[in-house]
Design an enzyme around this catalytic site. Structure first.
Site, mmCIF file in Angstrom:
data_model
loop_
_atom_site.group_PDB
_atom_site.id
_atom_site.type_symbol
_atom_site.label_atom_id
_atom_site.label_comp_id
_atom_site.label_asym_id
_atom_site.label_seq_id
_atom_site.Cartn_x
_atom_site.Cartn_y
_atom_site.Cartn_z
ATOM 1 N N HIS A 22 1.793 -10.040 3.199
ATOM 2 C CA HIS A 22 0.937 -10.146 4.381
ATOM 3 C C HIS A 22 -0.172 -11.193 4.228
ATOM 4 C CE1 HIS A 22 -1.382 -7.002 2.326
ATOM 5 N NE2 HIS A 22 -0.543 -6.059 2.663
ATOM 6 N N HIS A 76 1.106 6.844 0.052
ATOM 7 C CA HIS A 76 0.644 5.797 0.979
ATOM 8 C C HIS A 76 1.821 5.405 1.864
ATOM 9 C CE1 HIS A 76 -1.222 2.222 2.456
ATOM 10 N NE2 HIS A 76 -0.812 1.381 1.536
ATOM 11 N N GLU A 78 2.282 2.620 3.767
ATOM 12 C CA GLU A 78 2.615 1.216 4.051
ATOM 13 C C GLU A 78 4.086 0.969 3.680
ATOM 14 O OE1 GLU A 78 -0.255 -1.644 2.570
ATOM 15 O OE2 GLU A 78 0.569 -3.210 3.864
ATOM 16 N N ASP A 80 5.858 -1.082 2.153
ATOM 17 C CA ASP A 80 6.334 -1.484 0.817
ATOM 18 C C ASP A 80 6.575 -0.261 -0.068
ATOM 19 O OD1 ASP A 80 3.497 -1.328 1.012
ATOM 20 O OD2 ASP A 80 3.253 -2.351 -0.908
ATOM 21 N N HIS A 142 -6.176 1.755 0.212
ATOM 22 C CA HIS A 142 -6.824 0.861 1.128
ATOM 23 C C HIS A 142 -6.471 1.113 2.591
ATOM 24 C CE1 HIS A 142 -3.419 -2.215 1.773
ATOM 25 N NE2 HIS A 142 -2.895 -1.204 1.162
ATOM 26 N N ASP A 161 -1.578 1.968 -4.753
ATOM 27 C CA ASP A 161 -2.025 0.568 -4.745
ATOM 28 C C ASP A 161 -3.207 0.311 -5.693
ATOM 29 O OD1 ASP A 161 -0.206 -0.535 -2.977
ATOM 30 O OD2 ASP A 161 -1.433 -0.177 -1.212
ATOM 31 N N TYR A 189 -5.384 -9.354 -7.008
ATOM 32 C CA TYR A 189 -5.034 -8.203 -6.169
ATOM 33 C C TYR A 189 -6.313 -7.561 -5.619
ATOM 34 C CZ TYR A 189 -2.472 -3.828 -5.167
ATOM 35 O OH TYR A 189 -1.901 -2.730 -4.578
ATOM 36 N N HIS A 220 2.323 -1.081 -8.048
ATOM 37 C CA HIS A 220 2.690 -2.499 -8.204
ATOM 38 C C HIS A 220 2.284 -2.957 -9.601
ATOM 39 C CE1 HIS A 220 3.327 -3.003 -3.877
ATOM 40 N NE2 HIS A 220 2.129 -2.515 -3.648
#
Ligand code: FEO
Length: 391
Positions: A22, A76, A78, A80, A142, A161, A189, A220
């Site tokens: 993104h 989370h 999101e 990914d 986040h 994250d 990051y 990650h």
């Protein structure tokens, strides 16, 4: 089969080739770390991007039949991490999904109104047999739905994250990676994703402070096993806005005039023994620039005036910076104009909106800087360095 703790396995996927996350440059790729806990009950914590589902399910099948999964924990939503959730639920069809309230609401939007799950208010912790999962909400770290999962008996924090890095490598752990690359990617990051959330970070660190943590496994990059406190301390330092004696000069130039001033400023800063880094935006990615700004005390932004406004690359950079709101930074503008000007006003507005404390009046000049103007820039650089040194 990659076991990270007794009965706990990495079952994620490595995305070697992603270069844009993104808008954030991921020149070293990333990984989507997913963890399977095999106990009396079986839990999968976090999943992978939808396109990496075949890799994840293959890793799970090396350990257990996916139909035996009892719980899927969504730290989370999101995509990914949760992009493959609908596919997992087709095979792990008896599994109970666990997320925060905001996570449940978000999953309904991503998967469909029929989707439902248990929330961590209903189940703040979960015994799998030998292991107990303890869920800690970390809202806005986040996304509003974010949480982390602590495996109490193994002193393992599955942090999603938080504490991650976009860094694809063939190992699993911090001590198997190249240390300088690992820390560069952890800083990148933080700077590009977490930086505006410093208040939330400090609050989350407080909430996690009571946990006895031996290993941090983010979603990650590398797992922190050698010294997990070091990344926690780095997050505290970054969230508090601690800075080095360093100045970042970021600019673009049309016919070389603004660049002449950038170099004169750098000469002045360096002459005071303060580290200085220059970035010309036509040749640099904003992700790299803000990574360097993370621990810099001052940011000097240069732009020529084009059509009574900022040069487009500088406008883009300032818009990006404004979203990240770096903490405790000094700043100033410099740049060349031909007749009416305009870049200075826009840049200063943007710098203020980014929360940067503007220093003395900006350095703007007509067309080519004269010798005197270049000398003024060297002197200005010296004064910036002195402020940075606190003298
Ligand atoms: Fe790695 Fe916010 O997703």
């Amino acid at each position: 089969m990659r076991q990270i703790k007794e009965g706990i396995y990495w079952v994620g996927a490595i995305d070697w080739n992603v270069r844009n996350f993104h808008g954030h440059l991921t020149s070293r790729g990333t990984s989507y770390n997913s963890y399977l806990i095999r106990d009396d009950k079986v839990a999968l914590v976090d999943a992978v991007k939808e396109t990496f589902y075949p890799e994840m399910i293959q890793h799970i099948r090396e350990i257990i039949e996916p139909t035996k999964i009892d719980y899927v924990v969504v730290n989370h939503i999101e995509p990914d991490h949760s992009g493959s959730l609908a596919k997992i639920m087709e095979v792990a069809d008896k599994a109970e999904v666990i997320a925060t309230e905001r996570g449940r609401a978000g999953l309904k939007k991503y998967i469909g109104e029929d989707f439902d799950c248990t929330t961590i208010t209903e189940k703040p912790q979960l015994s799998l047999g030998k292991n107990t999962l303890q869920f800690v909400a970390t809202p806005m770290l986040h996304w509003p739905d974010s949480m982390v999962t602590y495996v109490r008996e193994q002193k393992l924090l599955l942090s999603n994250d938080a504490f991650g890095q976009h860094y694809a490598f063939s190992g699993l752990y911090d001590d198997e990676s190249n240390e300088s690359i690992l820390w560069e990617e952890a800083a990148r990051y933080y700077a590009n994703i977490v930086m505006p959330l410093w208040k939330v970070v400090l609050k989350a660190l407080e909430a996690l402070g009571g946990l006895d943590i031996e290993m941090i496994a983010p979603s990650h990059g590398a797992i922190w096993r050698k010294n997990p406190r070091k990344i926690v301390e780095a997050y505290r330092r970054w969230a508090e806005g601690q800075a080095a004696q360093k100045v970042v000069i970021v600019y673009d130039t049309m016919w070389g005039s603004t660049e002449m001033v950038a170099k004169a400023l750098a000469e002045g800063v360096a002459s005071e023994g303060v580290h200085v880094q220059l970035y010309r935006l036509s040749n640099s990615h904003v992700s790299d620039v803000v990574t360097d700004i993370l621990d810099a005390k001052a940011v000097l932004v240069g732009s020529p005036t084009l059509n009574a406004n900022l040069f487009p690359t500088v406008a883009y950079f300032l818009s990006y910076l404004k979203g990240l709101k770096p903490k405790n930074k000094l700043g100033a503008f410099f740049g060349s104009y031909g007749w009416g000007g305009g870049a200075k006003k826009s840049a200063e507005e943007e710098l203020r909106a980014a929360g940067i404390e503007l220093m003395e009046s900006s350095l703007d000049f007509v067309f080519r800087p004269s010798k005197e103007e270049l000398m003024r820039a060297v002197e200005f650089g010296k004064r910036v360095a002195k402020r940075v040194k606190g003298v």
